[in-house]
Design an enzyme around this catalytic site. Structure first.
Site, mmCIF file in Angstrom:
data_model
loop_
_atom_site.group_PDB
_atom_site.id
_atom_site.type_symbol
_atom_site.label_atom_id
_atom_site.label_comp_id
_atom_site.label_asym_id
_atom_site.label_seq_id
_atom_site.Cartn_x
_atom_site.Cartn_y
_atom_site.Cartn_z
ATOM 1 N N GLY A 173 3.427 0.396 -1.499
ATOM 2 C CA GLY A 173 3.857 -0.659 -2.666
ATOM 3 C C GLY A 173 4.920 -0.653 -3.711
ATOM 4 O O GLY A 173 5.093 -1.764 -4.086
ATOM 5 N N VAL B 240 0.856 -1.061 -0.111
ATOM 6 C CA VAL B 240 0.225 0.240 -0.076
ATOM 7 C C VAL B 240 0.692 1.252 -0.162
ATOM 8 O O VAL B 240 1.710 1.847 0.774
ATOM 9 C CB VAL B 240 -0.939 0.410 1.356
ATOM 10 C CG1 VAL B 240 -1.355 1.352 1.473
ATOM 11 C CG2 VAL B 240 -1.662 -1.686 1.524
ATOM 12 N N CYS B 241 0.755 2.557 -1.000
ATOM 13 C CA CYS B 241 1.620 3.224 -0.995
ATOM 14 C C CYS B 241 2.595 3.089 -1.267
ATOM 15 O O CYS B 241 2.940 2.591 -2.025
ATOM 16 C CB CYS B 241 0.961 4.436 0.133
ATOM 17 S SG CYS B 241 1.463 6.367 -0.236
ATOM 18 N N GLN B 242 3.576 3.946 -0.449
ATOM 19 C CA GLN B 242 5.963 3.495 -0.664
ATOM 20 C C GLN B 242 5.593 1.929 -0.109
ATOM 21 O O GLN B 242 6.100 1.993 -0.517
ATOM 22 C CB GLN B 242 5.625 4.560 0.912
ATOM 23 C CG GLN B 242 7.259 3.988 0.718
ATOM 24 C CD GLN B 242 7.328 4.587 2.077
ATOM 25 O OE1 GLN B 242 6.963 4.783 3.546
ATOM 26 N NE2 GLN B 242 8.900 5.519 2.029
ATOM 27 N N MET C 98 -1.548 -1.452 -4.096
ATOM 28 C CA MET C 98 -2.499 -0.716 -4.257
ATOM 29 C C MET C 98 -2.376 0.994 -3.218
ATOM 30 O O MET C 98 -1.456 1.314 -2.731
ATOM 31 C CB MET C 98 -3.769 -0.717 -2.589
ATOM 32 C CG MET C 98 -4.816 0.082 -2.598
ATOM 33 S SD MET C 98 -5.174 -0.839 -1.361
ATOM 34 C CE MET C 98 -6.151 0.359 -0.491
#
Lengths: 379, 394
Positions: A140, A136-138, A160
């Protein structure tokens, strides 16, 4: 106008009475078990209640910025709960709060060190050769890099709102990062304070995030449920760990400024990160209204990876809406669950490994997983 | 615009007042320092602590302190109260706006001059409200920092005061710039801030960076360098805030245009809410454009860099002081952190190696066990399964 001023005063008084008594709120209430700990990194195991369990566990890797409980912020807005309801077993990484002593932790330490150890632990505990990974985010970005370095350990990869291509002026973070002297920042500050990061995030939309949000709360200050929900979000937003110095140095210089991941020039220690080695199925999800990770940063994954099974899904949501909005619960979570279930069917790969991977884990939980796996196979 | 010129003058006079206050305090502290080498009732650590805190506040001002001690609800209430205060200020602007609109009866057409006059009148209130929102230029935080600075740095900077006069003398160049500012030349504001900085660089800055003599030479030089870095930081901070002022004006013009839509409408909480929505969305949009501009990005880079350079000097100065005690300095702690990190990494690597060896050993033991089992089986009933029993049979 006097009426409005008086109304504000009254609401403030009520707010004072209601809010000042609340010292904290519950977040992340889905039952879980601490099963692994190394330095400040912890892994929590979330076990589905039903018997119909997906044979490949999912390792959830959140960003170093903010905390992973956003995905389990409250019971009626919990991506974790939605996954568990579909029989997906979760191992969630909690990166903890780096202290000054952690300032030298690098991206290599996080990805090829901690993350690799966690994946090995889960593989061992679950008795599988490969795990599913949700970044997720970083987290990811980290997961994508990890999958390029250790493709043999990842069955399916879900990204994501993950920033991958940083070369855009669509997002203010991308613009501002260009002028930051990352070397000076890290040399002087060591770790980058969470407050500093938060300030940047708030200034992306200052009038909405510093003013209107709170003015809006006044209208609902009598509603305990709304106040509690608001406080949960506030707790999460301001719960910002400091960023380990060496990691943020490389993240800014090599990714935000150098865009080296896309260019195939990113080095992690002495390893070059080649996205063409990401050959497992990939589900790439991004928000069309994401102001932190603009669509441009995420939407290009299918062109960069070596996988021939890439699914890209855009949702009409912002960055945080991707976790907590009603649409995230009704649409996004089932999308992820369906995609994972389809690609995690039992196969020789997911059967227990012949030889136990001795000592791969330094977990704190009991190793009861193999028995459970047998039960699962029987069912 | 004459009114904008007035505002520019306000800005400039505030800036000048602050400068005078700033240097005045410094001079006062220096004089006191000459009388007494120490601050009464305060240790150097107190002053440096103030310095550090104020520097942090300058950076993190809009966010405020994390304030965990008051609990989550208390912290959120404080934010709500701050936002409400801004909202109430806007209500006041709205009240004055309505009074202005009353001067435009429905169906009448006002002359351009009259509209301009009303606009100028309105803008003053509006800017005052925006000032309370963002903080004046310079903000209270900057003033606090200046105060702390005057207390902390004055003792070592006595020799610098001789050079104060040239600083202000050089500012005689400013009137031309001020005149241009009064004519609405936005670039003149930047020029003015740059001029102050240049004057500082040419006079006081040069002194602070110059070598000194005496027993405490190194310490004195370090303190001067810190003071120099601090002034540079504040100069950068002042320049950084200039676009906020310009953007506030731009947003104000847009808000005023939209305000005309309310002419003749009944004043209700709904119309007020609508005005509020228009106000913050216009500001959000205009500020977003500012934030992504090259000019702002450059200033952001400069202010962060200047702040970091000050912090760097400050840390070195702190280390100098801490070095006199038996406490570890930042540099020494960094060495400890580095060693810890390398040791942990080494341990992790060794553990992985051990695990790999254990895994191989397990496989070999398992294979050896199979072989031994096969050998035993073949001895008991040779050739029962028709498969080779293992290498040791050969």
């Amino acid at each position: 106008m006097l009426e409005e001023s008086a109304r504000i005063q009254q609401r403030l008084l009520k707010g004072q009475a209601n809010l000042l008594q609340i010292k904290d709120v519950d977040t992340g209430t889905t039952p879980r078990e601490l099963v692994y700990k190394q330095d400040k990194v912890e892994v929590y195991h979330y076990r589905p209640e039903g018997r119909d369990v997906v044979p490949v566990p999912l390792v959830v890797v959140y960003a170093l910025v903010n905390r992973q409980y956003m995905m389990d912020i409250q019971q009626d807005r919990s991506l974790f709960k939605k996954m568990l309801d579909r029989g997906i077993e979760l191992y969630v990484v909690d990166w903890g709060y780096p202290s000054k002593a952690d300032k030298y932790l690098s991206m290599e330490d996080y990805i090829a060190g901690y993350m690799n150890d966690v994946v090995d632990f889960v593989r061992d505990r679950a008795g599988v050769d490969k795990v599913n990974v949700l970044g997720v985010c970083q987290g990811g970005t980290f997961s994508l890099i990890y999958s390029a370095l250790f493709p043999e350990k990842v069955r399916n990869l879900v990204l994501m709102v993950a920033p991958v291509d940083f070369d855009t002026r669509d997002g203010l973070l991308n613009v501002w990062a260009q002028v930051l002297d990352a070397d000076l920042m890290v040399d002087v500050l060591g770790n980058i304070p969470g407050e500093f990061m938060n300030l940047g995030f708030l200034w992306l939309r200052p009038f909405q995030l510093i003013l209107d949000k709170y003015v809006g709360l006044l209208d609902n200050i009598d509603d305990p449920a709304i106040v509690q929900n608001f406080l949960r979000m506030e707790k999460w937003i301001f719960d910002s760990p400091d960023q380990a110095g060496e990691t943020i140095r490389q993240f800014i210089k090599d990714l935000y400024q150098g865009n080296k991941l896309v260019k195939g020039k990113l080095m992690l220690g002495d390893r070059r990160v080649n996205l063409k080695k990401v050959t497992m199925p990939v589900l790439n999800i991004y928000g069309e209204q994401d102001h932190l990770v603009p669509p441009h940063c995420s939407s290009c994954v299918d062109e960069l990876v070596g996988s021939r099974d890439v699914t890209t899904r855009a949702f009409p949501l912002g960055h945080i809406g991707m976790y907590v909005s009603s649409r995230a619960q009704t649409d996004l979570a089932p999308t992820v669950a369906d995609w994972l279930i389809t690609r995690s069917a039992a196969s020789p790969e997911t059967e227990r490994t012949a030889a136990p991977r001795q000592g791969a884990a330094q977990g704190t939980g009991k190793r009861t997983r193999r028995t459970k796996r047998s039960t699962r196979n029987e069912s | 615009m004459a009114r904008e010129g007035d505002n520019a003058n306000d800005l400039m006079s505030t800036w000048l007042d602050w400068q005078r206050e700033f240097f005045g305090d410094w001079l006062g502290a220096a004089t006191k320092g000459a009388e007494s080498a120490m601050w009464p009732g305060r240790s150097p650590f107190d002053a440096f602590g103030d310095w550090q805190r104020n520097w942090m506040r300058s950076f993190f001002g809009p966010l405020g302190a994390r304030a965990p001690e008051e609990g989550l609800g208390g912290a959120v209430f404080r934010r709500v109260a701050d936002a409400s205060s801004a909202y109430v200020d806007l209500v006041n602007v709205w009240a004055k706006s309505m009074a202005l609109l009353a001067q435009m009866p429905p169906g009448t057409t006002l002359s351009a001059d009259k509209v301009k006059e009303l606009y100028d009148q309105w803008l003053k209130d509006y800017q005052s409200m925006m000032g309370s929102l963002w903080g004046a230029v310079p903000s209270d935080d900057v003033k606090d920092t200046a105060k702390a600075y005057s207390e902390a740095a004055g003792v070592w900077a006595e020799q610098a005061w001789r050079f104060m006069e040239p600083v202000f003398k050089n500012l005689e160049q400013a009137p031309q710039t001020i005149s241009r500012m009064a004519q609405g030349d936005a670039g003149a504001r930047m020029e003015f801030a740059g001029l102050l900085r240049k004057n500082y660089e040419d006079t006081l800055g040069r002194v602070l960076r110059a070598p000194t003599l005496g027993f405490f030479r190194e310490f004195s030089e370090r303190a001067n360098r810190t003071a120099d870095a601090y002034v540079r930081f504040n100069a950068a901070l002042s320049q950084y805030f200039v676009p906020f002022y310009q953007t506030g004006l731009r947003a104000g013009e847009k808000v005023f245009q939209r305000l005309m839509e309310f002419k003749g409408k009944e004043v209700t909480p709904q119309t007020l809410r609508e005005f509020y929505r228009i106000w913050w969305t216009i500001n959000e949009d205009v500020h977003f454009q500012m934030f992504r501009s090259e000019e702002f990005t450059r200033l952001l880079g400069e202010v962060v860099r200047a702040g970091l350079l000050f912090k760097k000097q400050f840390d070195e100065l702190s280390d100098e002081i801490v070095g006199l005690t038996n406490l570890p300095t930042k540099k020494e702690m960094d060495e400890v952190y580095r060693s810890m990190y390398e040791l942990k990494k080494e341990i992790r690597s060794q553990k992985r190696a051990i695990q790999e060896l254990e895994r191989r050993l397990a496989v070999e033991v398992s294979q050896a066990g199979s072989s031994a089992q096969g050998r035993t089986a073949s001895k008991r009933s040779p050739g029962t399964d028709g498969m080779p029993a293992g290498g040791d049979q050969r």
